[in-house]
Design a protein around this motif. Structure first.
Motif, PDB file in Angstrom:
ATOM      1  N   VAL A 110      76.560 -33.916   1.371  1.00 53.71           N
ATOM      2  CA  VAL A 110      75.166 -33.898   1.836  1.00 53.71           C
ATOM      3  C   VAL A 110      74.802 -35.212   2.516  1.00 53.71           C
ATOM      4  N   LEU A 111      75.103 -36.331   1.890  1.00 55.99           N
ATOM      5  CA  LEU A 111      74.713 -37.618   2.469  1.00 55.99           C
ATOM      6  C   LEU A 111      75.547 -37.973   3.697  1.00 55.99           C
ATOM      7  N   GLU A 112      76.786 -37.502   3.741  1.00 55.25           N
ATOM      8  CA  GLU A 112      77.597 -37.743   4.948  1.00 55.25           C
ATOM      9  C   GLU A 112      76.910 -37.178   6.175  1.00 55.25           C
ATOM     10  N   ARG A 113      76.260 -36.042   6.033  1.00 55.80           N
ATOM     11  CA  ARG A 113      75.587 -35.423   7.177  1.00 55.80           C
ATOM     12  C   ARG A 113      74.384 -36.233   7.643  1.00 55.80           C
ATOM     13  N   ARG A 114      73.937 -37.160   6.841  1.00 53.06           N
ATOM     14  CA  ARG A 114      72.830 -38.049   7.204  1.00 53.06           C
ATOM     15  C   ARG A 114      73.312 -39.440   7.583  1.00 53.06           C
ATOM     16  N   GLY A 115      74.634 -39.601   7.661  1.00 54.41           N
ATOM     17  CA  GLY A 115      75.189 -40.911   7.988  1.00 54.41           C
ATOM     18  C   GLY A 115      75.165 -41.875   6.820  1.00 54.41           C
ATOM     19  N   LEU A 116      75.063 -41.331   5.585  1.00 55.85           N
ATOM     20  CA  LEU A 116      74.924 -42.165   4.392  1.00 55.85           C
ATOM     21  C   LEU A 116      76.064 -41.956   3.407  1.00 55.85           C
ATOM     22  N   GLY A 117      77.192 -41.451   3.877  1.00 54.55           N
ATOM     23  CA  GLY A 117      78.339 -41.237   3.007  1.00 54.55           C
ATOM     24  C   GLY A 117      79.034 -42.533   2.648  1.00 54.55           C
ATOM     25  N   ALA A 118      79.881 -42.453   1.630  1.00 57.71           N
ATOM     26  CA  ALA A 118      80.566 -43.651   1.132  1.00 57.71           C
ATOM     27  C   ALA A 118      81.437 -44.290   2.209  1.00 57.71           C
ATOM     28  N   ASP A 119      82.275 -43.510   2.870  1.00 58.15           N
ATOM     29  CA  ASP A 119      83.167 -44.083   3.884  1.00 58.15           C
ATOM     30  C   ASP A 119      82.376 -44.687   5.033  1.00 58.15           C
ATOM     31  N   GLN A 120      81.274 -44.034   5.406  1.00 64.44           N
ATOM     32  CA  GLN A 120      80.464 -44.531   6.517  1.00 64.44           C
ATOM     33  C   GLN A 120      79.841 -45.882   6.185  1.00 64.44           C
ATOM     34  N   LEU A 121      79.358 -46.043   4.956  1.00 59.72           N
ATOM     35  CA  LEU A 121      78.722 -47.306   4.572  1.00 59.72           C
ATOM     36  C   LEU A 121      79.749 -48.390   4.254  1.00 59.72           C
ATOM     37  N   LEU A 122      80.851 -48.009   3.613  1.00 55.69           N
ATOM     38  CA  LEU A 122      81.880 -49.001   3.289  1.00 55.69           C
ATOM     39  C   LEU A 122      82.524 -49.580   4.548  1.00 55.69           C
ATOM     40  N   ALA A 123      82.573 -48.789   5.615  1.00 59.61           N
ATOM     41  CA  ALA A 123      83.149 -49.291   6.859  1.00 59.61           C
ATOM     42  C   ALA A 123      82.348 -50.481   7.393  1.00 59.61           C
ATOM     43  N   GLU A 124      81.037 -50.470   7.155  1.00 58.25           N
ATOM     44  CA  GLU A 124      80.180 -51.578   7.613  1.00 58.25           C
ATOM     45  C   GLU A 124      79.947 -52.617   6.529  1.00 58.25           C
ATOM     46  N   HIS A 125      80.067 -52.198   5.277  1.00 59.04           N
ATOM     47  CA  HIS A 125      79.733 -53.076   4.156  1.00 59.04           C
ATOM     48  C   HIS A 125      80.844 -52.949   3.101  1.00 59.04           C
ATOM     49  N   PRO A 126      81.993 -53.586   3.322  1.00 63.90           N
ATOM     50  CA  PRO A 126      83.147 -53.386   2.438  1.00 63.90           C
ATOM     51  C   PRO A 126      82.945 -53.893   1.016  1.00 63.90           C
ATOM     52  N   ARG A 127      81.927 -54.699   0.765  1.00 66.12           N
ATOM     53  CA  ARG A 127      81.666 -55.170  -0.601  1.00 66.12           C
ATOM     54  C   ARG A 127      80.788 -54.194  -1.396  1.00 66.12           C
ATOM     55  N   LEU A 128      80.356 -53.121  -0.763  1.00 66.41           N
ATOM     56  CA  LEU A 128      79.451 -52.180  -1.408  1.00 66.41           C
ATOM     57  C   LEU A 128      80.165 -51.405  -2.521  1.00 66.41           C
ATOM     58  N   VAL A 129      79.490 -51.258  -3.646  1.00 63.26           N
ATOM     59  CA  VAL A 129      79.931 -50.360  -4.710  1.00 63.26           C
ATOM     60  C   VAL A 129      79.105 -49.087  -4.572  1.00 63.26           C
ATOM     61  N   TYR A 130      79.762 -48.004  -4.237  1.00 63.47           N
ATOM     62  CA  TYR A 130      79.087 -46.735  -3.948  1.00 63.47           C
ATOM     63  C   TYR A 130      79.479 -45.752  -5.047  1.00 63.47           C
ATOM     64  N   CYS A 131      78.517 -45.353  -5.877  1.00 64.09           N
ATOM     65  CA  CYS A 131      78.791 -44.482  -7.024  1.00 64.09           C
ATOM     66  C   CYS A 131      78.236 -43.089  -6.763  1.00 64.09           C
ATOM     67  N   SER A 132      79.135 -42.114  -6.714  1.00 62.31           N
ATOM     68  CA  SER A 132      78.758 -40.711  -6.527  1.00 62.31           C
ATOM     69  C   SER A 132      78.922 -39.958  -7.836  1.00 62.31           C
ATOM     70  N   ILE A 133      77.837 -39.352  -8.293  1.00 65.37           N
ATOM     71  CA  ILE A 133      77.867 -38.514  -9.489  1.00 65.37           C
ATOM     72  C   ILE A 133      77.768 -37.057  -9.049  1.00 65.37           C
ATOM     73  N   SER A 134      78.652 -36.233  -9.582  1.00 60.91           N
ATOM     74  CA  SER A 134      78.629 -34.809  -9.253  1.00 60.91           C
ATOM     75  C   SER A 134      79.099 -34.033 -10.475  1.00 60.91           C
ATOM     76  N   GLY A 135      79.098 -32.719 -10.356  1.00 60.21           N
ATOM     77  CA  GLY A 135      79.547 -31.898 -11.470  1.00 60.21           C
ATOM     78  C   GLY A 135      81.036 -31.956 -11.690  1.00 60.21           C
ATOM     79  N   TRP A 136      81.804 -31.808 -10.592  1.00 60.35           N
ATOM     80  CA  TRP A 136      83.244 -31.608 -10.739  1.00 60.35           C
ATOM     81  C   TRP A 136      84.067 -32.483  -9.801  1.00 60.35           C
ATOM     82  N   GLY A 137      83.476 -33.528  -9.249  1.00 58.00           N
ATOM     83  CA  GLY A 137      84.230 -34.437  -8.407  1.00 58.00           C
ATOM     84  C   GLY A 137      83.944 -34.236  -6.935  1.00 58.00           C
ATOM     85  N   GLN A 138      84.354 -35.220  -6.145  1.00 57.65           N
ATOM     86  CA  GLN A 138      84.056 -35.237  -4.708  1.00 57.65           C
ATOM     87  C   GLN A 138      84.996 -34.363  -3.890  1.00 57.65           C
ATOM     88  N   GLN A 139      86.166 -34.059  -4.426  1.00 56.48           N
ATOM     89  CA  GLN A 139      87.100 -33.169  -3.745  1.00 56.48           C
ATOM     90  C   GLN A 139      87.569 -32.101  -4.737  1.00 56.48           C
TER      91      GLN A 139
END
Length: 389
Positions: A110-139
């Motif tokens: 969902v957030l990737e479609r808004r340009g707010l996904g983990a890979d998109q933000l880490l590419a610009e901000h490699p020190r970022l800790v990006y925590c995704s909570i979901s039911g069964w994992g990201q893949q």
């Protein structure tokens, strides 16, 4: 760090002072994690949609905020941003690039479609800790499966296990265990990632799944995987809870039948020889306990006995005990709104809630000024486009 204890150890202040967390999560699994990080001293900015976090609508209300919402959002700053709006999404992106941690519990993608996904933000901000909570994992095959705590309770074995061991029909849990355990797994993951970042210079994407959390905190998971049957030694679900004469209840550790003679003697009963059957022995003990006027008397009768007992209390009753008062367990963040003060205590660090939960958009202007340096004209423009409220 100027004051110290008698041993000369300095007072350290909040452990996470200087850490900024952008909390995009909602309901329970993410917000409780954000609350814990705020209690540890992080600046936690809760980003809500114009509709607001749904838990705001859960009664009762104090000063317009639902206490269920207050419990997991106290101590945060709150802003309202519409990430479906292009300018709103761009605004959140700029804030993420000025943060140490991003916390989110949207469905994967969902957030990737808004340009707010983990890979998109880490590419610009490699020190970022990006925590995704979901039911069964990201893949994986269940990544897009709907995941609310009651559903995960059913699918991860909690309901089945309780039903099997109690010998009762399946029924849902009272607490949202999947959310709560996941929240604290996320806290641990974020703290570990921050420590690792200090060593390596790099942040990371954390994938915290409710299914993993429920299995990790299921002390019977390995036993059940081995195919072991229903009989368990540590069978606390079989420990009895009995009523006293005043209508209150007491819980007994273990089976009182195993110490029948001592229970009868301690409660003033008549010795029985031979020892009755287990069912009859429990019935006799239940009758004797029911004659005890109150818990204080019950505790006095057992003060020289090895049997372990406790009074069954509500949270409100516990709040009035000398333990809760001396330890300062609850904090009144607004008149009439009390929350647990802190997850733990430290002699040297400052731990605990510092403020009420935010009202919708309460800190929008101040956050945009302090984090992004926006002026009144820029904020007014964002409001005119519907990006912020």
């Amino acid at each position: 760090m100027t004051s110290s204890d008698p041993a000369g150890h300095p007072q350290l202040g909040p452990p996470l002072a200087g850490i900024r967390v952008l909390d995009l999560s909602q309901v329970m699994s993410g917000p409780l994690c954000g609350r814990a990080l705020a209690d540890l001293g992080a600046e936690v900015i809760k980003v809500e949609s114009p509709a607001g976090d749904i838990t705001r609508t859960v009664p009762p209300f104090v000063d317009g905020n639902g206490l269920y919402f207050t419990h997991v959002n106290a101590g945060k700053r709150g802003i309202t941003v519409d990430v479906r709006n292009a300018e709103g999404a761009a605004l959140v992106r700029r804030m993420a690039l000025q943060s140490d941690v991003v916390l989110e519990n949207f469905r994967p993608g969902v957030l990737e479609r808004r340009g707010l996904g983990a890979d998109q933000l880490l590419a610009e901000h490699p020190r970022l800790v990006y925590c995704s909570i979901s039911g069964w994992g990201q893949q994986g095959p269940w990544a897009q499966r709907r995941a609310y705590a009651p559903l995960v309770h059913a699918q991860a074995g909690r309901i089945e296990l309780t039903s099997r061991l109690r010998g009762e029909p399946p029924r849902q849990e009272v607490h949202v265990h999947a959310d709560i355990y996941t929240s604290f797994m996320a806290v641990s993951a974020i703290l570990a990632a921050i420590v690792q970042r200090e060593r390596t210079g790099f942040g990371q994407h954390l994938d915290v799944a409710m299914g993993d959390a429920l299995l990790y905190t299921d002390e019977w998971a390995s036993t059940d995987l081995a195919g072991y049957g229903p009989d368990r030694v540590m069978d606390i679900w079989n420990h009895v809870i009995l009523p006293l004469a005043d209508g209150s209840s007491v819980t007994l550790v273990g089976s009182p039948v195993r110490m029948f003679d001592r229970w009868v003697a301690a409660l003033g009963g008549t010795a029985i020889d031979p020892t009755p059957s287990d069912d009859d022995a429990l019935a006799i003990i239940t009758t004797l306990v029911a004659k005890v006027p109150d818990y204080q008397t019950f505790e006095t009768l057992l003060e020289n006995e090895p049997m372990l007992v406790a009074e069954v209390r509500s949270v409100a009753e516990l709040a009035e005990t000398d333990w809760a008062i001396e330890r300062n367990v609850f904090a009144e963040v607004h008149p009439g709104a009390r929350v647990p003060r802190a997850p733990f205590r430290s002699r040297h660090a400052t731990i605990g809630v510092t403020a009420d939960a935010p009202h919708p958009g309460e800190h929008t202007d101040s956050v945009l000024r302090s984090v992004l340096g926006l002026d009144d004209a820029a904020i007014a423009h964002l409001r005119s486009t519907g990006a912020v409220r």
